[in-house]
Design a protein around this motif. Sequence first.
Motif, PDB file in Angstrom:
ATOM      1  N   ARG A  14      32.480 -11.932   4.340  1.00  0.00           N
ATOM      2  CA  ARG A  14      31.035 -11.677   4.309  1.00  0.00           C
ATOM      3  C   ARG A  14      30.655 -10.439   5.622  1.00  0.00           C
ATOM      4  NH1 ARG A  14      29.414 -17.784   1.521  1.00  0.00           N
ATOM      5  NH2 ARG A  14      29.022 -16.993  -0.252  1.00  0.00           N
ATOM      6  N   MET A  15      31.465 -11.048   6.603  1.00  0.00           N
ATOM      7  CA  MET A  15      30.483 -10.353   7.990  1.00  0.00           C
ATOM      8  C   MET A  15      31.415  -8.663   7.530  1.00  0.00           C
ATOM      9  SD  MET A  15      28.718 -11.937   9.384  1.00  0.00           S
ATOM     10  CE  MET A  15      27.623 -12.868   7.766  1.00  0.00           C
ATOM     11  N   LYS A  16      32.121  -8.488   7.200  1.00  0.00           N
ATOM     12  CA  LYS A  16      32.870  -7.018   7.333  1.00  0.00           C
ATOM     13  C   LYS A  16      32.147  -6.547   6.048  1.00  0.00           C
ATOM     14  CE  LYS A  16      37.248  -8.659   9.121  1.00  0.00           C
ATOM     15  NZ  LYS A  16      38.631  -9.213   8.442  1.00  0.00           N
ATOM     16  N   GLN A  17      32.130  -7.128   4.760  1.00  0.00           N
ATOM     17  CA  GLN A  17      31.806  -6.388   3.910  1.00  0.00           C
ATOM     18  C   GLN A  17      29.687  -6.089   4.031  1.00  0.00           C
ATOM     19  OE1 GLN A  17      32.633  -5.329   1.426  1.00  0.00           O
ATOM     20  NE2 GLN A  17      31.049  -4.919   0.338  1.00  0.00           N
ATOM     21  N   ALA A  18      29.249  -6.985   4.856  1.00  0.00           N
ATOM     22  CA  ALA A  18      28.055  -7.214   5.164  1.00  0.00           C
ATOM     23  C   ALA A  18      28.113  -5.631   6.399  1.00  0.00           C
ATOM     24  CB  ALA A  18      27.009  -8.198   6.338  1.00  0.00           C
ATOM     25  N   ALA A  19      28.862  -5.439   6.964  1.00  0.00           N
ATOM     26  CA  ALA A  19      28.694  -4.891   8.372  1.00  0.00           C
ATOM     27  C   ALA A  19      29.253  -3.206   7.821  1.00  0.00           C
ATOM     28  CB  ALA A  19      29.799  -4.469   9.095  1.00  0.00           C
ATOM     29  N   TYR A  20      30.182  -3.197   6.522  1.00  0.00           N
ATOM     30  CA  TYR A  20      29.945  -1.987   5.153  1.00  0.00           C
ATOM     31  C   TYR A  20      28.465  -1.359   5.057  1.00  0.00           C
ATOM     32  CZ  TYR A  20      32.113   1.152   1.727  1.00  0.00           C
ATOM     33  OH  TYR A  20      32.258   2.021   1.449  1.00  0.00           O
TER      34      TYR A  20
END
Length: 619
Positions: free
Chosen positions: A561-567
């Motif tokens: 979720r955090m990596k998707q949020a950053a993207y």
Amino acid sequence: MMEGFDRKWNKNSTTNPTATYTNLSHGEYQFLVRGIDKDKVSQARKLTIIIHPPWYKTNIAKVFGGLLAFLITFAGFQLYKQTFRRIEVEKMNEKKMQFFINISHEIRTPLSLIIDPLEKLISLPSNAENQRLFGIMHQNANRIFRLINQLMDVRKLDKGKMLVKFQETDLCSFISNIAESYNYLATSKEITLEVIKEKSTIKAWIDPLNFEKVITNLLSNAFKFTNTGGKITVYISELKRSAQIIVEDNGIGIKKTDSEKIFNRFYQVNSKETRNITGTGIGLHLSRSLVELHKGRLFAEPCENITGSRFIIQIPLGNKHLVKEDLITSENMLPAPSQAFLDIPTSSKLQNTPSKPQSTYKIMVVEDELEIRNYLVEELKPLYKVIAFENGKQAHSCLLKEMPDLILSDIMMPEMDGITFCKKVKNHIETNHIPIILLTALSKEEDKAEGIETGADMYLIKPFSTNFLKKSIVNLLENRNKIFNKWKNKNEKYELDPIDIQSHDEILIQKVMTIIRDNISNNDLNVEMLADGVGISRVHMHRKLKEITNQSARDLIKNVRMKQAAYILVNKKINVSEVAYSLGYSSLSHFSTTFKSYYGISPKEYAEQEQNNTQTEQS
């Protein structure tokens, strides 16, 4: 009329000339009777009536009752005093024990800097005199270490957490080996030490590691209280249903009145013979407790015909009296017990295969004690690049900048302790892969559990061997490389960590990632949903993810979720609240807090920073 009872005359007719009284108290009464004929009244006749009291209202009964009440009150008061005194003694013993344990924790750290360098000196070539002196130092340092461990064992017994595992052991060879380790002490004190065995072999079920402590304590006491030129004899025999070990000496002896008291915790005989002999007062208490764990008994008695004392151990033969789960068969025997007085090691005994140099690895040492911090740095410097900090706060502030390959941290430190530091390392996306070894003087099981629960990979108790530490570091670094690969370059910032897995594990991960991707906006996404989707149990799912990715299911979901949020923040033109809700966060503040704990800055600041970096690169 009854004087003292009636207030006025009672009138009766001639047809009923009776008077009845049923509720008279005990005492003396005057019953008066007179006749009345019209206006004439005769002189009253008097009858004296005496009613005796019941037995329990007699004076003797009252005196006896008062005396009995006094005795009961006195006995109750004495019982209260004894209970109060017992509680106070227990509190005082608890304070003593806590004080000793606190002191023990403080001693463990400097003891690490005595035993380990001393073993290195012993392993180096030197003349016989130096080897003898090093051996004496090594023996006494280990004696201090054993005393510390005794305090810890008493605490474990108090808490009911002493682990015992029984295996069939030949008592004759077992006790003879322990006695042989006292030969140097016997020679130096000119004391004759003899082991007399009724049979060549006597088998019994014992816990070797704990039973060795019993024999060691009894032999140490015998040497302590036996004068130069004395004799100590160990008898090993077999009774009808039990094995018996007697440790007898011709030292100063014990009185019959003290034969039970000496097994009380902190009790020490106060006499002119023992005034100059020091001790902790817990050795015999610990020994009896350990023998009772073996379902046996330990008692003492004065020697017959000579001055001295005899300590007698009796333990049942066979294993029917023991819990089946506590028995160890030949397939998984315990290691041989350590000796009470170690032989002087030679260089061949201590020679270890040197660890393979890993100059590309960086080790972070976090230790508030200057001496032990410098010692660790000097020991590890030839093998790794080493950086050192004196507390968790300093280390954490430089963590992202230094990015070590392994962290070696003490637990008890000012400003930020090792447990807090470990939690912060393991909760950050950029550092949760770093192995952590905790070094501490805290040896209680709950302390170990707390350290492991925070994510630490190893828990070493001071004093420790640097050779063991070096090999542990090598193993941790090699194993971590096998199960986890870090990002290789900046272009992989938004990709999932590459995972080196086998084919069936790859299928499992693909299923897990599909479920996460399809339900990433679902606030109820958790390990149960993953387990149900894959078709395995929750515990099995947690274990497999930990093995493959070195992350729990919760951490894996959070990472995705955090990596998707950053993207999304960098590549999509939507606000932070929309990003949060699209990723399954019902609370914007929770999303922002989680994002900041991973990336160190808020989502808005992250988006602005990445946009500025992109513009700078394009210009």
